[in-house]
Design an enzyme around this catalytic site. Structure first.
Site, mmCIF file in Angstrom:
data_model
loop_
_atom_site.group_PDB
_atom_site.id
_atom_site.type_symbol
_atom_site.label_atom_id
_atom_site.label_comp_id
_atom_site.label_asym_id
_atom_site.label_seq_id
_atom_site.Cartn_x
_atom_site.Cartn_y
_atom_site.Cartn_z
ATOM 1 N N LEU A 174 22.090 36.580 51.189
ATOM 2 C CA LEU A 174 22.517 36.288 52.564
ATOM 3 C C LEU A 174 23.576 37.293 52.997
ATOM 4 C CD1 LEU A 174 23.002 32.410 52.397
ATOM 5 C CD2 LEU A 174 21.214 33.634 53.625
ATOM 6 N N LYS A 218 27.633 25.888 51.426
ATOM 7 C CA LYS A 218 27.221 26.939 50.491
ATOM 8 C C LYS A 218 27.716 26.510 49.107
ATOM 9 C CE LYS A 218 27.061 31.968 50.021
ATOM 10 N NZ LYS A 218 27.132 32.010 48.595
HETATM 11 S S1 IVH Z 1 19.713 29.809 51.546
HETATM 12 C C1 IVH Z 1 17.234 33.410 52.249
HETATM 13 N N1 IVH Z 1 21.328 27.784 51.423
HETATM 14 O O1 IVH Z 1 23.979 31.533 48.288
HETATM 15 C C2 IVH Z 1 18.148 32.287 52.124
HETATM 16 N N2 IVH Z 1 21.663 29.562 49.893
HETATM 17 O O2 IVH Z 1 24.568 34.243 49.154
HETATM 18 C C3 IVH Z 1 18.454 32.001 50.727
HETATM 19 N N3 IVH Z 1 23.483 29.212 48.313
HETATM 20 O O3 IVH Z 1 21.462 33.145 46.449
HETATM 21 C C4 IVH Z 1 19.526 31.131 50.438
HETATM 22 N N4 IVH Z 1 24.085 27.228 49.027
HETATM 23 O O4 IVH Z 1 22.321 30.934 45.574
HETATM 24 C C5 IVH Z 1 21.009 28.981 50.915
HETATM 25 N N5 IVH Z 1 22.657 25.884 51.397
HETATM 26 C C6 IVH Z 1 22.344 27.074 50.882
HETATM 27 C C7 IVH Z 1 23.043 27.644 49.797
HETATM 28 C C8 IVH Z 1 22.674 28.904 49.337
HETATM 29 C C9 IVH Z 1 24.319 28.181 48.144
HETATM 30 C C10 IVH Z 1 23.507 30.467 47.523
HETATM 31 C C11 IVH Z 1 22.183 30.906 46.974
HETATM 32 C C12 IVH Z 1 21.988 32.307 47.448
HETATM 33 C C13 IVH Z 1 23.373 32.719 47.818
HETATM 34 C C14 IVH Z 1 23.324 33.759 48.889
#
Ligand code: IVH
Length: 717
Positions: free
Chosen positions: A83, A119
């Site tokens: 992200l 997150k």
């Molecule tokens: S969505 C393409 N939702 O953050 C979207 N990620 O910085 C993929 N993460 O690798 C991720 N909470 O490990 C998403 N509610 C959430 C999340 C989340 C933690 C982590 C995940 C990802 C990282 C990206």
């Protein structure tokens, strides 16, 4: 390479086995995963070229070809992307404006509609169900290929094993595996009671728990999961919004976080982010931000993705955490070169993911600048795996009559040697070479991992043995009277035998490790490798003049001067004679220990890589014959672009037409010496999300091995 393949294969086998033990048994990997993969690949290649080289116990021959105990690779159906981050309202607003421009819906457009999720600070995982049955789980890995952790994830009690009659043909669900804080604290209590070291933070502990060879061990740790995304889906319902898909997941029995909000404006989104910034510790698990996602799936398709991250989502990252605590005292630690570093002794406080009890104050001027005084309430800051920092005092709470701190005049050791600070230096030194504080630090360093790697010879033991007069310098390690050790409380036959074996094994370490262990000022791991490679053995290096040493590519005048001066001293020569007499290896690699794939190349790295720390990147490049300068020029072969790259390097590379590559291409470059044909910066705009982009996807996770909680001084001398 002129090396004999049989010898190289044997060397690789022993290296791989060593790293397997470090990774799977000690949970303390020494090298980044891609470096490990290169070793395995090189061994496979040698064995393929000459099958006679295959031995039954080769790591390549165990469990379906995977290295012993290793998890086999799984290629993700849909790459697991990273992200982009927003650090404040401006960046969040900038993202919102880009969305509006790209969607181009005109004045009367409906509000975009954002889903805000916490997150979670854990590990991304992909879980696959076929015909409603749990079949596989994989880690994120490099985004394209992860590791198979099916058996370990199966132990998570919250995850359904069967999805019931409404199950689709195929479902790949994504989520974050984490360790609840209460469970983390409980594990630490158990560790302390058993005399084992404490775990650093919930995230690292979760990672270690997931990598257990025995799933029963994973089960015992108490991991759990929040699911946040549908990956691949076949033969199931179609959704028009992300929130619908989350509701559907919850209906199937997946744990979906309750703190999810759908909001219409970025102002509301920001307010929500600020709320969680203030309330993050109200939760039973750790979060490090808020993920904001466009809810409408059709709009997501229009927005698409870059090679790294989707455009339809952004992570608002919390700023470094700050806490106040009592500054109990300011003490001074003396390192192996005599540098005296003041550090804060704090009332332990949980901040930025771990308990902080000490923090470096760097030097006398820094203490004066911050004007922190024992008895003060101070602000302590820490972001993720970053070294904790004392920001400054809370003046309103300063006790009456407190005085500014002054640097002690003498070292705390029994010799009470005077501290000296030269006019033009910020550091203060204890100049007495016999100072026991320096002796401890030097011997500890000699035994440490990057040097002679003597297992079980840590800080406590070194201090105990020095205090008892069993050792006085690094050479004494090899003549330690083990009968006397056996008489000490807490030592039995087995522990003494293990210690003897560890000391014996250390005699075979490469010359570069010995050079690191000698505590030569300014000489670190990379310089030691360069010298070992250039001179081939210690005697030749000792006989070399300062000028000859300075001729080695990568060795600057300061290091050359320091190395030459070190070997001129009788006392140091005498220690080396005793090391030699003990049978310590003093011969360097006859041929480079790694294939010289980068000979003649110059590779600049900018930003954070997922699998390499700064030092590891440099070693990976120079170890293969390349150069790793700090700035980009026309001569640069390639610029490796990690997370948060430096703008000037990227601009320079663009201007000079230097190829820019990502971490996956960098790993290929290390292995083959070749660059990818044409780097493809962005997906076409009409590429719908969910179709695999053609590139590796770096994550935004902090690099491994940066945490330095254990070292109160940050002494890097
Ligand atoms: S969505 C393409 N939702 O953050 C979207 N990620 O910085 C993929 N993460 O690798 C991720 N909470 O490990 C998403 N509610 C959430 C999340 C989340 C933690 C982590 C995940 C990802 C990282 C990206």
């Amino acid at each position: 390479m002129v090396e004999n393949p049989a010898e190289r294969a044997a060397e690789l086998r022993s290296q791989i086995e060593h790293h397997n033990r470090r990774y799977f048994e000690d949970d303390a990997p020494e090298i980044p995963d891609p470096e490990y993969d290169l070793l395995v690949r090189e061994l496979r290649r040698l064995e393929a070229e000459d099958p006679d080289l295959i031995t039954p116990d080769s790591p390549t021959q165990k469990v379906g070809g995977a290295p012993s105990g290793a998890f086999s690779p799984v290629t993700h159906r849909v790459p697991m992307m990273s992200l982009d981050n927003a650090m404040d309202m401006d960046e969040l607003r900038g993202w919102g404006e880009r969305l509006v421009r790209r969607l181009d819906q005109g004045e009367d457009a409906a509000p975009i509609g954002y889903v805000c999720e916490l997150k979670i600070d854990g590990l991304a995982i992909s879980i696959t169900y076929e015909q409603g049955r749990y079949v596989q789980a994989a880690t994120r890995g490099d985004g394209r290929v992860g590791e198979d952790v099916t058996a370990n994830i199966a132990t998570l009690a919250d995850l359904p094993t069967e999805l019931g009659p409404d199950a689709p043909d195929l479902l790949e669900v994504r989520g974050e595996v984490y360790l609840p804080i209460a469970r983390f604290e409980q594990l630490n209590e158990e560790a302390e009671a058993a005399g084992r070291p404490r775990y650093v933070n919930p995230r690292n502990t979760a990672a270690g728990s997931l990598r257990q060879k025995d799933p029963a061990m994973t089960a015992a740790r108490g991991l759990t999961i929040w699911c946040y995304q549908v990956g691949a889906l076949e033969g199931g319902p179609t959704f028009s919004t992300h929130s619908e898909s989350l509701e559907w997941l919850a209906g199937l029995g997946f744990p979906v976080n309750p703190e999810i909000r759908t909001l219409d404006t970025l102002d509301e989104v920001y307010e929500h982010c600020v709320h969680w910034r203030e309330h993050r510790h109200d939760l039973a698990y750790e979060i490090d931000g808020v993920v904001v996602k466009v809810d409408d799936l059709a709009w997501r398709d229009v927005l698409g993705a870059t090679s790294k991250a989707p455009r339809w989502a952004i992570a608002y990252k919390f700023p470094p955490e700050e806490r106040t605590t009592l500054l109990r005292a300011i003490e001074v630690s003396v390192g192996r070169t005599g540098r005296a570093t003041p550090y804060a002794v704090l009332e332990p406080v949980f901040v930025g993911g771990s308990t902080v009890g000490m923090a470096t104050l760097h030097n006398e001027d820094q203490v004066a600048l911050k004007d922190v005084r024992p008895g003060d309430t101070v602000v302590v800051r820490k972001a993720g795996d970053v070294i904790p920092e004392v920001v400054g005092p809370v003046l309103a709470q300063r006790p009456e009559g407190s005085e500014p701190w002054t640097f002690p005049e003498r070292c705390s050791c029994p010799l009470e040697a005077p501290f000296v600070r030269l006019d033009d230096e910020s550091d203060t030194f204890c100049t007495e070479v016999e100072c026991p504080n320096q002796q401890y630090a030097r011997i500890e360093h000699f035994c440490s991992r990057g040097a002679m790697d003597i297992e079980g010879f840590g800080e406590q033991r070194v201090r105990q043995f020095v205090d008892l007069g069993l050792i006085g310098d690094v050479a004494d390690v090899y003549s330690i009277d083990l009968d006397k050790v056996l008489e000490l409380e807490g030592y039995g036959e087995v522990s003494v035998r293990n210690l003897a074996a560890a000391i014996e094994a250390s005699k075979d370490r490469p010359l570069a490790n010995l050079l690191v262990g000698l505590n030569i000022r300014h000489l670190g791991g990379t310089g030691s490798q360069l010298l070992a490679r250039a001179f081939g053995d210690l005697d030749r290096l000792m006989a070399a003049s300062e000028e000859e040493i300075a001729e080695v590519d990568g060795i600057g005048p300061i290091i050359a001067q320091s190395v030459a001066a070190f070997f001129r001293k009788d006392r140091n020569r005498e220690v080396i004679e005793r090391l030699k007499a003990a049978g310590v290896n003093i011969v360097g690699p006859a041929a480079p220990s790694l294939p010289q794939t980068l000979a003649g190349m110059s590779v600049v790295v900018t930003g954070t890589l997922e699998n390499f720390t700064r030092d590891q990147v440099e070693e990976a490049i120079t170890g293969r014959g390349g150069k790793s300068p700090n700035s980009v020029s026309k001569k640069t072969t390639a610029v490796v672009v990690g997370d948060s790259p430096g703008a000037s390097k990227v601009t320079k590379a663009t201007d000079a037409g230097v190829p820019m590559i990502d971490e996956a291409a960098f790993v290929t470059l290390l292995e083959t010496g070749e660059l990818p044909p044409t780097p493809d910066d962005e997906l076409p705009d009409d590429e719908p999300d969910g179709r695999p982009p053609d590139e590796h996807v770096p994550d935004d996770q902090a690099p491994a091995g940066v945490a330095a909680d254990g070292d109160p001084t940050g002494d890097a001398d």
